[in-house]
Design an enzyme around this catalytic site. Structure first.
Site, mmCIF file in Angstrom:
data_model
loop_
_atom_site.group_PDB
_atom_site.id
_atom_site.type_symbol
_atom_site.label_atom_id
_atom_site.label_comp_id
_atom_site.label_asym_id
_atom_site.label_seq_id
_atom_site.Cartn_x
_atom_site.Cartn_y
_atom_site.Cartn_z
ATOM 1 N NE ARG A 1 21.778 78.093 -154.633
ATOM 2 C CZ ARG A 1 20.926 77.946 -153.630
ATOM 3 N NH1 ARG A 1 20.769 76.760 -153.048
ATOM 4 N NH2 ARG A 1 20.224 78.970 -153.187
ATOM 5 C CB SER B 1 6.717 77.177 -156.156
ATOM 6 O OG SER B 1 6.512 76.293 -155.058
ATOM 7 C CE1 TYR C 1 10.120 80.198 -153.059
ATOM 8 C CE2 TYR C 1 8.134 78.862 -152.860
ATOM 9 C CZ TYR C 1 9.363 79.099 -153.447
ATOM 10 O OH TYR C 1 9.828 78.245 -154.424
ATOM 11 C CB ALA D 1 2.405 86.252 -151.813
#
Length: 255
Positions: free
Chosen positions: A18, A153, A166, A168
Site C-alpha cells: 500500500r 522521513s 519514529y 529517531a
C-alpha cells in the site's frame, strides 16, 4: 536512455502492499524491472500484485514490445534475519532493494510501553539494517553492483510532538545510508535515501492539523505517493547517485 532502463533488473520492495511502497513497486515495474513485493500478509501481497499495471517496455527504435518480466510476492517480517536469508535464497540476483516497510507513531513517549517502543525500532530501523546487511552481502558476492534505497522521513530532521521514536528510527536510516554509501560504494553498490514530507497516505489521513501543515508547505499541498516513486526511479537508474539524501517535501524542509 531506453524507456525501460531497468529491464533485466530485479527489485525488492518492502512494505509494498500500500501507499508509498506500492507506488514504488508499480513505478519500477513500469520501468521494466522484475519486482518482488515483500510484506507480512500474503493476502495483501496477492491483492497488491493483482492491482499492478504491467508496463510494456519497448526496444529502442522499435514498436515491438519486449517480454514483460514476471513479478512475485514474498511474505517477509523485516524484523527477522531468517526471513531476509530466505528472501535472498529464493531471489539470488537482487539488483535493487527499497526499504519502505514502516510503522507510524501517534503517542507521547512517556505513554508508550517498552514493547511499543521496541516494535517501532525493530520494524523501522532494525528491519532496514537487516535488509542492507543480507541483501548487501548478496550484491557484494555477485560483483555486479546494486542499489539500496532507504525510505526515511522529514520527521528524521524535524520531529514533532508524538513522533519521538519514529523520528529517531528514521534519523537512524539516514545515518545508515551515509555510512553504507562509503562501505558499499567500493563494490559499486549505491546507497541512497528518500526523505518524504507529508504525503497522502493511511498515515496522514487522520491528521488533526492538516490544514495548518498545508499552510506551512511552500507548495501549499501534500505530496502523493507517485511523486515519491518518481524519485525512487531516478535513484535506481542514476549510476552516479550515491549518498543522495533526496527531499520530496514540497519545500517544507526550507521553512
Amino acid at each position: 536512455m531506453s524507456p525501460a532502463s531497468l529491464v533485466g533488473k530485479t527489485a525488492v520492495i518492502t512494505g509494498a502492499t500500500r501507499g508509498i511502497g506500492f507506488a514504488i513497486a508499480q513505478r519500477l515495474a513500469l520501468e521494466g524491472a522484475s519486482v518482488v513485493l515483500a510484506a507480512r500478509t500474503v493476502s495483501k501481497l496477492e491483492a497488491a500484485r493483482s492491482k499492478m499495471q504491467l508496463g510494456i517496455p519497448l526496444v529502442a527504435g522499435s514498436e515491438k514490445p519486449e517480454v514483460l518480466q514476471p513479478h512475485s510476492i514474498f511474505p517477509l517480517n523485516v524484523r527477522e534475519e531468517k526471513g531476509w536469508k530466505s528472501l535472498v535464497e529464493d531471489h539470488p540476483k537482487i539488483d535493487i532493494l527499497v526499504n519502505c516497510a514502516g510503522m507510524a507513531q501517534k503517542s507521547l513517549l512517556v505513554r508508550m510501553s517498552e514493547g511499543q517502543i521496541q516494535e517501532l525500532v525493530d520494524v523501522n530501523l532494525h528491519g532496514a539494517i537487516l535488509g542492507c546487511k543480507i541483501v548487501g552481502k548478496q550484491m557484494i558476492s555477485r560483483r555486479r553492483g546494486g542499489c539500496i534505497i532507504n525510505v526515511s522521513s522529514l520527521l528524521a530532521l524535524r520531529g514533532s510532538i508524538g513522533t519521538s521514536v519514529y523520528a529517531a528510527t528514521k534519523a537512524g536510516q539516514l545515518g545508515l545510508t551515509t555510512a553504507l554509501s562509503q562501505e558499499y560504494g567500493r563494490y559499486g553498490i549505491r546507497v541512497n535515501a528518500l526523505v518524504p514530507g507529508y504525503v497522502h497516505s493511511d498515515m496522514t489521513r487522520d491528521l488533526a492539523d492538516k490544514d495548518e501543515l498545508i499552510e506551512r508547505i511552500p507548495l501549499r499541498r501534500f505530496g502523493n505517493a507517485d511523486e515519491v516513486a518518481d524519485a525512487t526511479a531516478f535513484l535506481a537508474k542514476n549510476e552516479y547517485a550515491n549518498n543522495c539524501i533526496l527531499h520530496i517535501d514540497g519545500g517544507l524542509s526550507a521553512v
